[in-house]
Design an enzyme around this catalytic site. Structure first.
Site, short mmCIF file in Angstrom:
data_model
loop_
_atom_site.label_atom_id
_atom_site.label_comp_id
_atom_site.label_asym_id
_atom_site.label_seq_id
_atom_site.Cartn_x
_atom_site.Cartn_y
_atom_site.Cartn_z
N ARG A 173 65.15 -9.82 -52.25
CA ARG A 173 64.17 -8.71 -52.18
C ARG A 173 63.78 -8.21 -53.57
NH1 ARG A 173 64.60 -11.17 -48.68
NH2 ARG A 173 65.49 -10.75 -46.65
N SER A 222 63.66 -2.37 -43.41
CA SER A 222 65.00 -2.06 -43.91
C SER A 222 64.92 -1.02 -45.02
CB SER A 222 65.67 -3.32 -44.46
OG SER A 222 65.81 -4.25 -43.43
N GLU A 303 65.57 -0.42 -50.56
CA GLU A 303 64.65 -1.56 -50.47
C GLU A 303 63.21 -1.01 -50.39
OE1 GLU A 303 65.87 -4.84 -47.94
OE2 GLU A 303 63.77 -5.22 -47.42
#
Ligand SMILES: Cc1cc2nc3c(=O)[nH]c(=O)nc-3n(C[C@H](O)[C@H](O)[C@H](O)COP(=O)(O)OP(=O)(O)OC[C@H]3O[C@@H](n4cnc5c(N)ncnc54)[C@H](O)[C@@H]3O)c2cc1C
Length: 311
Positions: A173, A222, A303
């Site tokens: 990510r 998320s 995130e």
């Protein structure tokens, strides 16, 4: 809020809008405005803008805003939203070229129609290709870096570059793409196979998502990245532990701050349960981070991107 004089910005063929709604256009449906929004007409217009926009003016770009909180006080600078000209999807042999505004799910579907496998994970990610490249988005064991051939990126000074994944430092990510670098397109390599098989896997992903995630809510996916094995080991926690398990352990499932709530269905998903402000969402995330740090000794990494000024 707007202090930028639009008349002093470069003359473009696209459109500028001052004090433009931004946060409310995103998946969370809340948050502040953009000081100036710029919708370039096409790539040449974008390059012209970047070459001529004074360097002291901050520049940002967003796709589907499915991974972003814009703080309630708004975002200063010029926010670029790409238009239809950046949403083409073309297939040649086993190569798929997608504009940055093409939705990940559309790219997965077009690949499937052409009997190209390997990209079906994109069907589960509700963002744009630009956002997927920047975030090295992924799910079910595949991420963008595994299938990307190259990205076309325009720098803040208007320079266009074709960049290979190995030069983007793509990790979980994360990439080294700067906030003012703009992905305008990317190419991906698929694997030739039966279109029906690929479509079946896309259907399976859809079903899995429906069952496990609050995908019909106002959410940003998320909230936190899974901790690294080193962080888990340091904290003496099983190395297979997922972030949702940590959130569950500290009483995060269903926890509320104002109108923001950690989803009961998937406790790493934060939702706007009705009237949340961006401040509520961020405060809830920080409360979870504090609890996990205090009780488990692990510092969670957001995130979800949070940008802009506090109101
Ligand atoms: C229900 C739900 C499920 C999700 N599931 C997943 C999942 O399984 N896996 C996963 O990885 N993510 C998931 N996400 C998060 C999100 O969809 C991804 O991170 C997606 O890649 C973000 O794309 P976006 O276009 O919405 O980016 P935005 O939210 O618009 O922006 C995110 C970041 O990317 C940058 N960016 C956007 N476009 C460009 C561009 N053209 N050039 C340069 N930078 C750009 C922005 O500046 C920002 O920093 C989920 C989100 C939701 C709401």
């Amino acid at each position: 809020m707007s202090k930028i004089d639009i008349n002093k910005l470069p003359e473009v063929r696209g459109r500028y809008t001052a004090d433009a709604p931004l946060g409310e256009k995103g998946w969370f449906r809340c948050g502040g405005k953009a000081e100036v929004l710029f919708k370039p007409k096409d790539q040449d217009d974008l390059v012209h803008f970047l070459k001529n926009c004074p360097s002291e003016i901050p520049v940002y770009v967003f796709g589907a805003l499915s991974n972003t909180i814009i703080r309630d006080g708004g975002l200063r600078g010029v926010v670029i939203r790409l238009g239809r000209d950046f949403s083409n999807i073309d297939v040649e042999g086993d190569i798929i070229r997608a504009g940055a505004l093409a939705l990940d799910a559309n790219v997965a579907n077009v690949a499937a129609d052409h009997g190209l496998g390997g990209l079906e994970f994109l069907s589960g990610i509700p963002g744009s290709i630009g956002g997927a490249v920047k975030m090295n988005a992924g799910c079910y064991g595949t991420e963008v870096k595994d299938v990307m051939v190259e990205a076309i990126i325009i720098n803040r000074d208007g320079l266009i570059q074709n960049i290979k994944p190995e030069d983007l430092k793509m990790t979980y990510r994360h990439t080294n793409i700067e906030a003012d670098q703009i992905v305008v397109a990317a190419t991906f390599k698929g694997v030739k196979e039966s279109a029906d098989d690929v479509k079946k896997r896309i259907a399976d992903i859809k079903e899995k998502r429906e069952q496990s995630q609050p995908i019909r809510e106002k959410t940003g996916g998320s909230t936190f990245a899974n901790p690294s094995i080193e962080d888990l080991t340091k904290a003496d926690v099983d190395r297979d532990t997922k972030v949702w398990q940590l959130i569950d352990k500290v009483g995060g499932r269903g926890l509320k701050v104002g109108g923001a709530q950690m989803s009961v269905k998937h406790c790493n998903f934060m939702i706007n349960s009705g009237d949340a402000s961006a401040e509520d969402l961020e405060a809830l995330g920080e409360e979870i981070r504090k609890r996990v740090a205090d009780e488990m000794g692990i510092t969670l990494r957001w995130e979800i991107r949070r940008l802009g000024d506090i109101a």
